[in-house]
Write a protein that holds these residues in place. Structure first.
Motif, PDB file in Angstrom:
ATOM      1  N   GLN A  55       0.850  -1.182   0.000  1.00  0.00           N
ATOM      2  CA  GLN A  55       0.000   0.000   0.000  1.00  0.00           C
ATOM      3  C   GLN A  55       0.889   1.237   0.000  1.00  0.00           C
ATOM      4  O   GLN A  55       1.831   1.341   0.808  1.00  0.00           O
ATOM      5  CB  GLN A  55      -0.922   0.030   1.233  1.00  0.00           C
ATOM      6  CG  GLN A  55      -1.840   1.241   1.244  1.00  0.00           C
ATOM      7  CD  GLN A  55      -2.757   1.289   2.450  1.00  0.00           C
ATOM      8  OE1 GLN A  55      -3.392   2.319   2.699  1.00  0.00           O
ATOM      9  NE2 GLN A  55      -2.860   0.194   3.202  1.00  0.00           N
ATOM     10  N   LEU A  56       0.602   2.160  -0.898  1.00  0.00           N
ATOM     11  CA  LEU A  56       1.416   3.354  -1.062  1.00  0.00           C
ATOM     12  C   LEU A  56       0.585   4.609  -0.871  1.00  0.00           C
ATOM     13  O   LEU A  56      -0.611   4.617  -1.157  1.00  0.00           O
ATOM     14  CB  LEU A  56       2.038   3.383  -2.468  1.00  0.00           C
ATOM     15  CG  LEU A  56       2.894   2.187  -2.881  1.00  0.00           C
ATOM     16  CD1 LEU A  56       3.319   2.328  -4.334  1.00  0.00           C
ATOM     17  CD2 LEU A  56       4.114   2.042  -1.977  1.00  0.00           C
ATOM     18  N   GLU A  57       1.260   5.662  -0.426  1.00  0.00           N
ATOM     19  CA  GLU A  57       0.639   6.984  -0.401  1.00  0.00           C
ATOM     20  C   GLU A  57       1.126   7.731  -1.636  1.00  0.00           C
ATOM     21  O   GLU A  57       2.327   7.972  -1.796  1.00  0.00           O
ATOM     22  CB  GLU A  57       1.016   7.728   0.870  1.00  0.00           C
ATOM     23  CG  GLU A  57       0.307   9.066   1.014  1.00  0.00           C
ATOM     24  CD  GLU A  57       0.493   9.690   2.375  1.00  0.00           C
ATOM     25  OE1 GLU A  57       0.168  10.888   2.513  1.00  0.00           O
ATOM     26  OE2 GLU A  57       0.954   9.000   3.302  1.00  0.00           O
ATOM     27  N   ASP A  58       0.209   8.067  -2.522  1.00  0.00           N
ATOM     28  CA  ASP A  58       0.545   8.673  -3.814  1.00  0.00           C
ATOM     29  C   ASP A  58      -0.096  10.050  -3.914  1.00  0.00           C
ATOM     30  O   ASP A  58      -1.302  10.171  -4.101  1.00  0.00           O
ATOM     31  CB  ASP A  58       0.058   7.769  -4.951  1.00  0.00           C
ATOM     32  CG  ASP A  58       0.105   8.461  -6.297  1.00  0.00           C
ATOM     33  OD1 ASP A  58       1.067   9.217  -6.536  1.00  0.00           O
ATOM     34  OD2 ASP A  58      -0.818   8.239  -7.107  1.00  0.00           O
ATOM     35  N   THR A  59       0.734  11.085  -3.796  1.00  0.00           N
ATOM     36  CA  THR A  59       0.212  12.450  -3.851  1.00  0.00           C
ATOM     37  C   THR A  59       0.068  12.965  -5.278  1.00  0.00           C
ATOM     38  O   THR A  59      -0.525  14.027  -5.486  1.00  0.00           O
ATOM     39  CB  THR A  59       1.137  13.402  -3.068  1.00  0.00           C
ATOM     40  OG1 THR A  59       2.460  13.361  -3.645  1.00  0.00           O
ATOM     41  CG2 THR A  59       1.221  12.998  -1.601  1.00  0.00           C
ATOM     42  N   THR A  60       0.584  12.202  -6.253  1.00  0.00           N
ATOM     43  CA  THR A  60       0.531  12.659  -7.643  1.00  0.00           C
ATOM     44  C   THR A  60      -0.785  12.318  -8.327  1.00  0.00           C
ATOM     45  O   THR A  60      -1.140  12.925  -9.340  1.00  0.00           O
ATOM     46  CB  THR A  60       1.674  12.028  -8.457  1.00  0.00           C
ATOM     47  OG1 THR A  60       1.427  10.612  -8.616  1.00  0.00           O
ATOM     48  CG2 THR A  60       3.015  12.232  -7.759  1.00  0.00           C
ATOM     49  N   GLY A  61      -1.483  11.314  -7.803  1.00  0.00           N
ATOM     50  CA  GLY A  61      -2.722  10.874  -8.433  1.00  0.00           C
ATOM     51  C   GLY A  61      -2.502  10.020  -9.661  1.00  0.00           C
ATOM     52  O   GLY A  61      -3.448   9.719 -10.397  1.00  0.00           O
ATOM     53  N   ALA A  62      -1.250   9.593  -9.872  1.00  0.00           N
ATOM     54  CA  ALA A  62      -0.930   8.825 -11.073  1.00  0.00           C
ATOM     55  C   ALA A  62      -1.317   7.349 -10.969  1.00  0.00           C
ATOM     56  O   ALA A  62      -1.563   6.697 -11.994  1.00  0.00           O
ATOM     57  CB  ALA A  62       0.567   8.933 -11.378  1.00  0.00           C
ATOM     58  N   LEU A  63      -1.374   6.823  -9.773  1.00  0.00           N
ATOM     59  CA  LEU A  63      -1.632   5.390  -9.595  1.00  0.00           C
ATOM     60  C   LEU A  63      -3.133   5.144  -9.519  1.00  0.00           C
ATOM     61  O   LEU A  63      -3.758   5.289  -8.476  1.00  0.00           O
ATOM     62  CB  LEU A  63      -0.922   4.886  -8.339  1.00  0.00           C
ATOM     63  CG  LEU A  63       0.593   5.131  -8.280  1.00  0.00           C
ATOM     64  CD1 LEU A  63       1.180   4.581  -7.001  1.00  0.00           C
ATOM     65  CD2 LEU A  63       1.277   4.522  -9.500  1.00  0.00           C
ATOM     66  N   MET A  64      -3.688   4.749 -10.654  1.00  0.00           N
ATOM     67  CA  MET A  64      -5.120   4.524 -10.757  1.00  0.00           C
ATOM     68  C   MET A  64      -5.407   3.037 -10.943  1.00  0.00           C
ATOM     69  O   MET A  64      -4.603   2.307 -11.534  1.00  0.00           O
ATOM     70  CB  MET A  64      -5.697   5.329 -11.918  1.00  0.00           C
ATOM     71  CG  MET A  64      -5.501   6.837 -11.784  1.00  0.00           C
ATOM     72  SD  MET A  64      -6.224   7.508 -10.263  1.00  0.00           S
ATOM     73  CE  MET A  64      -7.976   7.237 -10.599  1.00  0.00           C
ATOM     74  N   PRO A  65      -6.548   2.554 -10.456  1.00  0.00           N
ATOM     75  CA  PRO A  65      -6.891   1.133 -10.573  1.00  0.00           C
ATOM     76  C   PRO A  65      -6.790   0.620 -11.999  1.00  0.00           C
ATOM     77  O   PRO A  65      -7.216   1.277 -12.945  1.00  0.00           O
ATOM     78  CB  PRO A  65      -8.334   1.092 -10.062  1.00  0.00           C
ATOM     79  CG  PRO A  65      -8.419   2.244  -9.117  1.00  0.00           C
ATOM     80  CD  PRO A  65      -7.570   3.321  -9.725  1.00  0.00           C
ATOM     81  N   GLY A  66      -6.172  -0.550 -12.131  1.00  0.00           N
ATOM     82  CA  GLY A  66      -6.025  -1.188 -13.436  1.00  0.00           C
ATOM     83  C   GLY A  66      -4.686  -0.942 -14.087  1.00  0.00           C
ATOM     84  O   GLY A  66      -4.320  -1.638 -15.045  1.00  0.00           O
ATOM     85  N   ALA A  67      -3.921   0.048 -13.601  1.00  0.00           N
ATOM     86  CA  ALA A  67      -2.623   0.363 -14.207  1.00  0.00           C
ATOM     87  C   ALA A  67      -1.602  -0.720 -13.895  1.00  0.00           C
ATOM     88  O   ALA A  67      -1.513  -1.201 -12.765  1.00  0.00           O
ATOM     89  CB  ALA A  67      -2.128   1.714 -13.699  1.00  0.00           C
ATOM     90  N   ASN A  68      -0.826  -1.100 -14.901  1.00  0.00           N
ATOM     91  CA  ASN A  68       0.280  -2.035 -14.722  1.00  0.00           C
ATOM     92  C   ASN A  68       1.555  -1.237 -14.509  1.00  0.00           C
ATOM     93  O   ASN A  68       1.876  -0.341 -15.302  1.00  0.00           O
ATOM     94  CB  ASN A  68       0.422  -2.948 -15.941  1.00  0.00           C
ATOM     95  CG  ASN A  68      -0.771  -3.866 -16.109  1.00  0.00           C
ATOM     96  OD1 ASN A  68      -1.264  -4.438 -15.137  1.00  0.00           O
ATOM     97  ND2 ASN A  68      -1.244  -4.017 -17.333  1.00  0.00           N
ATOM     98  N   VAL A  69       2.275  -1.541 -13.450  1.00  0.00           N
ATOM     99  CA  VAL A  69       3.436  -0.745 -13.075  1.00  0.00           C
ATOM    100  C   VAL A  69       4.611  -1.650 -12.709  1.00  0.00           C
ATOM    101  O   VAL A  69       4.461  -2.862 -12.574  1.00  0.00           O
ATOM    102  CB  VAL A  69       3.103   0.176 -11.876  1.00  0.00           C
ATOM    103  CG1 VAL A  69       1.913   1.076 -12.190  1.00  0.00           C
ATOM    104  CG2 VAL A  69       2.799  -0.663 -10.624  1.00  0.00           C
ATOM    105  N   THR A  70       5.768  -1.012 -12.540  1.00  0.00           N
ATOM    106  CA  THR A  70       6.942  -1.681 -11.979  1.00  0.00           C
ATOM    107  C   THR A  70       7.319  -0.909 -10.729  1.00  0.00           C
ATOM    108  O   THR A  70       7.505   0.305 -10.767  1.00  0.00           O
ATOM    109  CB  THR A  70       8.126  -1.674 -12.960  1.00  0.00           C
ATOM    110  OG1 THR A  70       7.756  -2.361 -14.161  1.00  0.00           O
ATOM    111  CG2 THR A  70       9.324  -2.379 -12.343  1.00  0.00           C
ATOM    112  N   VAL A  71       7.407  -1.605  -9.612  1.00  0.00           N
ATOM    113  CA  VAL A  71       7.683  -0.939  -8.343  1.00  0.00           C
ATOM    114  C   VAL A  71       9.038  -1.380  -7.809  1.00  0.00           C
ATOM    115  O   VAL A  71       9.388  -2.561  -7.857  1.00  0.00           O
ATOM    116  CB  VAL A  71       6.559  -1.219  -7.315  1.00  0.00           C
ATOM    117  CG1 VAL A  71       6.407  -2.711  -7.069  1.00  0.00           C
ATOM    118  CG2 VAL A  71       6.826  -0.503  -5.994  1.00  0.00           C
ATOM    119  N   HIS A  72       9.808  -0.409  -7.337  1.00  0.00           N
ATOM    120  CA  HIS A  72      11.111  -0.705  -6.745  1.00  0.00           C
ATOM    121  C   HIS A  72      11.164  -0.160  -5.330  1.00  0.00           C
ATOM    122  O   HIS A  72      10.943   1.030  -5.099  1.00  0.00           O
ATOM    123  CB  HIS A  72      12.248  -0.106  -7.568  1.00  0.00           C
ATOM    124  CG  HIS A  72      13.603  -0.404  -6.978  1.00  0.00           C
ATOM    125  ND1 HIS A  72      14.294   0.502  -6.204  1.00  0.00           N
ATOM    126  CD2 HIS A  72      14.367  -1.525  -7.035  1.00  0.00           C
ATOM    127  CE1 HIS A  72      15.439  -0.047  -5.805  1.00  0.00           C
ATOM    128  NE2 HIS A  72      15.500  -1.264  -6.294  1.00  0.00           N
TER     129      HIS A  72
END
Length: 217
Positions: A127-144
């Motif tokens: 679980q992340l706190e995202d202040t940019t609003g970029a992480l929306m449901p359904g998005a495929n991402v790479t997390v480090h």
């Protein structure tokens, strides 16, 4: 401590004390005690909290430590059937205990990198706190996350500036446990221990010791 109505199982949970936490393997569970294995340095007489899936958290005291066999005596008894039912309730896929953490995650999405703050982590997601609003449901991402390898993930939910990501491949038990042990500040300063089972709640059944959070996986 009574051995009646105990069930044998291999269940991943968590143990935490003030500012210390780790994963644990729950090998047996009864209305008044549990037998676990953990890497958390612990001694008889210590006060701990046992965390299970679905936000179930129970106050306990370490009754004995015999090599890797640790017996926890619960502060209050509960109904075993209710606990088992609660952990299975509403869960159709992988689910794991979540551990509160701090730190930073770099998330690659649509050709750019978003910096987010860690809130909690499990074997299956973060679980992340995202202040940019970029992480929306359904998005495929790479997390480090520092100390862990880069991982493919999918954003499963977003609420109040926080986002839940599910890893494409789960973290291993030892990997996550070792990572937790390496964190100098595993629990954020704002973390408050949840309200545990009270005598009244114990008399009425399990709901008094249960809390629920948004799903990660």
């Amino acid at each position: 401590m009574s051995a009646q109505h105990a069930i044998s199982l291999l269940h991943i949970g968590k143990l935490f004390m003030v500012y210390r936490q780790s994963l644990c393997l729950v090998r047996a569970l009864a209305p008044d005690h549990a037998i676990v294995r953990t890497s958390l340095p612990i001694s008889a007489g210590s006060n701990v909290t046992l965390g299970l899936r679905n936000g179930v958290e129970i106050d306990a005291q370490v009754e004995s430590v015999e090599h890797e066999r640790i017996t926890l005596a619960f502060v209050q008894q509960f109904t075993l059937e209710q606990l088992v039912e609660e952990q299975a309730r509403g869960r159709s896929g992988p689910e794991s205990v979540r551990l509160a953490v701090t730190g930073r995650a770099n998330v690659e999405i649509d050709g750019r990198t978003v910096i987010a703050s860690l809130r909690d982590i499990s074997l299956f997601g973060v679980q992340l706190e995202d202040t940019t609003g970029a992480l929306m449901p359904g998005a495929n991402v790479t997390v480090h996350i520092a100390g862990l390898s880069r991982r493919l993930a999918t954003v499963r939910w977003r609420q109040d500036g926080r986002a839940g990501l599910r890893f494409a491949f789960s973290l291993g038990y030892e990997l996550l446990d070792n990572w937790l042990a390496a964190q100098a500040n595993a629990l954020p300063s704002s973390f408050h221990r949840p309200t545990m089972m009270t005598p009244a709640a114990a008399a009425e059944g399990l709901p008094g010791c249960v809390r629920h959070s948004p799903e990660i996986t």
